[in-house]
Motif scaffolding. Structure first.
Motif, PDB file in Angstrom:
ATOM      1  N   ASP A 137       0.835  -1.199   0.000  1.00 26.48           N
ATOM      2  CA  ASP A 137       0.000   0.000   0.000  1.00 26.48           C
ATOM      3  C   ASP A 137       0.880   1.263   0.000  1.00 26.48           C
ATOM      4  N   GLY A 138       0.666   2.132  -0.964  1.00 23.73           N
ATOM      5  CA  GLY A 138       1.418   3.382  -1.024  1.00 23.73           C
ATOM      6  C   GLY A 138       2.911   3.199  -1.224  1.00 23.73           C
ATOM      7  N   LEU A 139       3.332   2.035  -1.731  1.00 23.44           N
ATOM      8  CA  LEU A 139       4.771   1.764  -1.834  1.00 23.44           C
ATOM      9  C   LEU A 139       5.466   2.733  -2.780  1.00 23.44           C
ATOM     10  N   ARG A 140       4.841   3.064  -3.878  1.00 20.16           N
ATOM     11  CA  ARG A 140       5.460   4.001  -4.822  1.00 20.16           C
ATOM     12  C   ARG A 140       5.789   5.337  -4.149  1.00 20.16           C
ATOM     13  N   GLN A 141       4.900   5.782  -3.286  1.00 24.14           N
ATOM     14  CA  GLN A 141       5.133   7.049  -2.593  1.00 24.14           C
ATOM     15  C   GLN A 141       6.188   6.885  -1.497  1.00 24.14           C
ATOM     16  N   ARG A 142       6.154   5.766  -0.794  1.00 24.32           N
ATOM     17  CA  ARG A 142       7.089   5.557   0.322  1.00 24.32           C
ATOM     18  C   ARG A 142       8.522   5.424  -0.149  1.00 24.32           C
ATOM     19  N   ILE A 143       8.731   4.815  -1.298  1.00 25.19           N
ATOM     20  CA  ILE A 143      10.118   4.602  -1.728  1.00 25.19           C
ATOM     21  C   ILE A 143      10.771   5.891  -2.203  1.00 25.19           C
ATOM     22  N   SER A 144       9.995   6.942  -2.389  1.00 25.50           N
ATOM     23  CA  SER A 144      10.594   8.212  -2.808  1.00 25.50           C
ATOM     24  C   SER A 144      11.632   8.690  -1.803  1.00 25.50           C
ATOM     25  N   ASP A 145      11.386   8.433  -0.512  1.00 23.26           N
ATOM     26  CA  ASP A 145      12.341   8.842   0.510  1.00 23.26           C
ATOM     27  C   ASP A 145      13.658   8.079   0.409  1.00 23.26           C
ATOM     28  N   PHE A 146      13.650   6.956  -0.311  1.00 21.19           N
ATOM     29  CA  PHE A 146      14.842   6.124  -0.436  1.00 21.19           C
ATOM     30  C   PHE A 146      15.539   6.335  -1.773  1.00 21.19           C
ATOM     31  N   GLN A 147      15.168   7.401  -2.490  1.00 24.30           N
ATOM     32  CA  GLN A 147      15.774   7.707  -3.778  1.00 24.30           C
ATOM     33  C   GLN A 147      16.340   9.134  -3.791  1.00 24.30           C
ATOM     34  N   PRO A 148      17.281   9.431  -2.911  1.00 24.94           N
ATOM     35  CA  PRO A 148      17.804  10.803  -2.848  1.00 24.94           C
ATOM     36  C   PRO A 148      18.480  11.253  -4.129  1.00 24.94           C
ATOM     37  N   LEU A 149      19.228  10.351  -4.775  1.00 24.09           N
ATOM     38  CA  LEU A 149      19.905  10.733  -6.012  1.00 24.09           C
ATOM     39  C   LEU A 149      18.890  10.933  -7.131  1.00 24.09           C
ATOM     40  N   GLY A 150      17.885  10.079  -7.182  1.00 27.52           N
ATOM     41  CA  GLY A 150      16.851  10.224  -8.189  1.00 27.52           C
ATOM     42  C   GLY A 150      16.099  11.533  -8.055  1.00 27.52           C
ATOM     43  N   ARG A 151      15.798  11.930  -6.831  1.00 29.33           N
ATOM     44  CA  ARG A 151      15.106  13.205  -6.619  1.00 29.33           C
ATOM     45  C   ARG A 151      16.019  14.382  -6.934  1.00 29.33           C
ATOM     46  N   HIS A 152      17.314  14.194  -6.685  1.00 32.94           N
ATOM     47  CA  HIS A 152      18.270  15.292  -6.857  1.00 32.94           C
ATOM     48  C   HIS A 152      18.608  15.539  -8.320  1.00 32.94           C
ATOM     49  N   SER A 153      18.796  14.444  -9.065  1.00 35.65           N
ATOM     50  CA  SER A 153      19.287  14.620 -10.436  1.00 35.65           C
ATOM     51  C   SER A 153      18.502  13.848 -11.477  1.00 35.65           C
ATOM     52  N   GLY A 154      17.699  12.858 -11.071  1.00 39.23           N
ATOM     53  CA  GLY A 154      17.011  12.020 -12.039  1.00 39.23           C
ATOM     54  C   GLY A 154      17.984  11.081 -12.742  1.00 39.23           C
ATOM     55  N   ALA A 155      17.484  10.359 -13.750  1.00 36.36           N
ATOM     56  CA  ALA A 155      18.296   9.515 -14.645  1.00 36.36           C
ATOM     57  C   ALA A 155      18.860   8.272 -13.973  1.00 36.36           C
ATOM     58  N   VAL A 156      18.311   7.859 -12.823  1.00 41.34           N
ATOM     59  CA  VAL A 156      18.824   6.673 -12.149  1.00 41.34           C
ATOM     60  C   VAL A 156      17.684   5.739 -11.766  1.00 41.34           C
ATOM     61  N   HIS A 157      18.041   4.461 -11.617  1.00 39.27           N
ATOM     62  CA  HIS A 157      17.126   3.436 -11.121  1.00 39.27           C
ATOM     63  C   HIS A 157      17.429   3.180  -9.651  1.00 39.27           C
TER      64      HIS A 157
END
Length: 279
Positions: free
Chosen positions: A153-173
């Motif tokens: 439930d809500g996993l897509r939203q929760r994992i955002s906190d675990f993607q600092p590089l993705g939020r910072h620059s994009g282009a990563v998995h």
């Protein structure tokens, strides 16, 4: 050591300390004043085992120690983490090297594999060997229960906190691990989806985190290579934010790997085990 920030019970690398992005200037087509944005970095990492070059991988320059262990295990070069005796990273800038010392048995198997793939392309045998390496015999996992529905439930939203590089620059998995209590513990990010999973596997091994009952999550599409890496690592459940390929699904079912696709706007889709096999 990377700086950490805490999210719940887990620690997440701080994007500012990852060293995997830099700021670059850009302008628009109308020639407006230059602005800056963060872009993900990548480096060429040459990997050698017992002095013999094996591969050059383009990777994000963070968590490289985890990547070396995970790549070695997930690619079948070693059968267990104990077969890595030591490794050393060197180099700087866009070019780095990893010297890995592995057990004699693993090194012999690696040399034999390299010998089999060497030959004339007209003989017809090299392709057979390559197919055998692409579709290897892997151990079937013991059947394990599917995760409770509320874990997703809500996993897509929760994992955002675990993607600092993705939020910072994009282009990563990203690849993440959820323990047997449904808690997100850690994540690893990389420009390559295979690399992200390798880094996660390496981190789990190096930190001694139990895999039983846990769930791996990948933000990328799920192809056969990711299934093979999960099987070799002993991960029992794999959740993908993008759809799996048909071959990936077939291998998951054949090897008792729970495979779940989490679409963006609909309920989770359980592909493996097959519905007829569920009680």
């Amino acid at each position: 050591m990377h700086a950490k920030r805490t999210v719940g019970a887990a620690s997440v690398p701080d994007a500012s300390a990852l060293g995997a992005s830099q700021s670059y200037q850009y302008s628009n087509l109308e020639g407006s004043a230059a602005a800056e944005t963060a872009l993900a970095e990548e480096v060429a990492l040459a990997i050698a085992y017992n002095g013999i070059s094996q591969a050059v991988m383009l990777v994000s320059p963070s968590d490289l120690e985890d990547f070396i262990v995970g790549f070695s295990l997930g690619s079948g070069i070693i059968a267990s983490p104990d077969e890595i005796y030591d490794f050393r990273l060197s180099g700087c800038g866009s070019s780095m090297q990893a010297e890995v010392e592995i057990a004699s048995r693993a090194f012999w198997a690696l040399k034999e594999h390299r010998r089999q793939l060497t030959g004339t392309t007209g003989c017809g045998l090299c392709g057979v060997e390559a197919v055998e390496q692409a579709l290897p015999e892997l151990q079937v996992l013991p059947a394990t229960a599917l995760p409770p529905a509320h874990w997703l439930d809500g996993l897509r939203q929760r994992i955002s906190d675990f993607q600092p590089l993705g939020r910072h620059s994009g282009a990563v998995h990203a690849a993440l691990f959820m323990n047997d209590q449904g808690e997100l513990l850690l994540s690893r990010e990389d420009i390559g989806r295979h690399n992200a999973l390798d880094k996660l596997i390496g981190a789990l091994v190096r930190q001694g985190i139990p895999l039983a009952g846990g769930v791996a999550v990948v933000t990328s599409r799920c192809s056969l290579e990711l299934i093979q890496k999960a099987l070799r690592a002993g991960l029992q459940t794999l959740v993908s934010l993008s759809a799996p390929t048909g071959l990936a699904l077939q291998w998951a079912r054949r090897h008792n790997l729970n495979l779940i696709h989490l679409p963006q706007h609909s309920a989770p889709r359980v592909y493996s085990p097959a519905m007829e096999n569920r009680s």
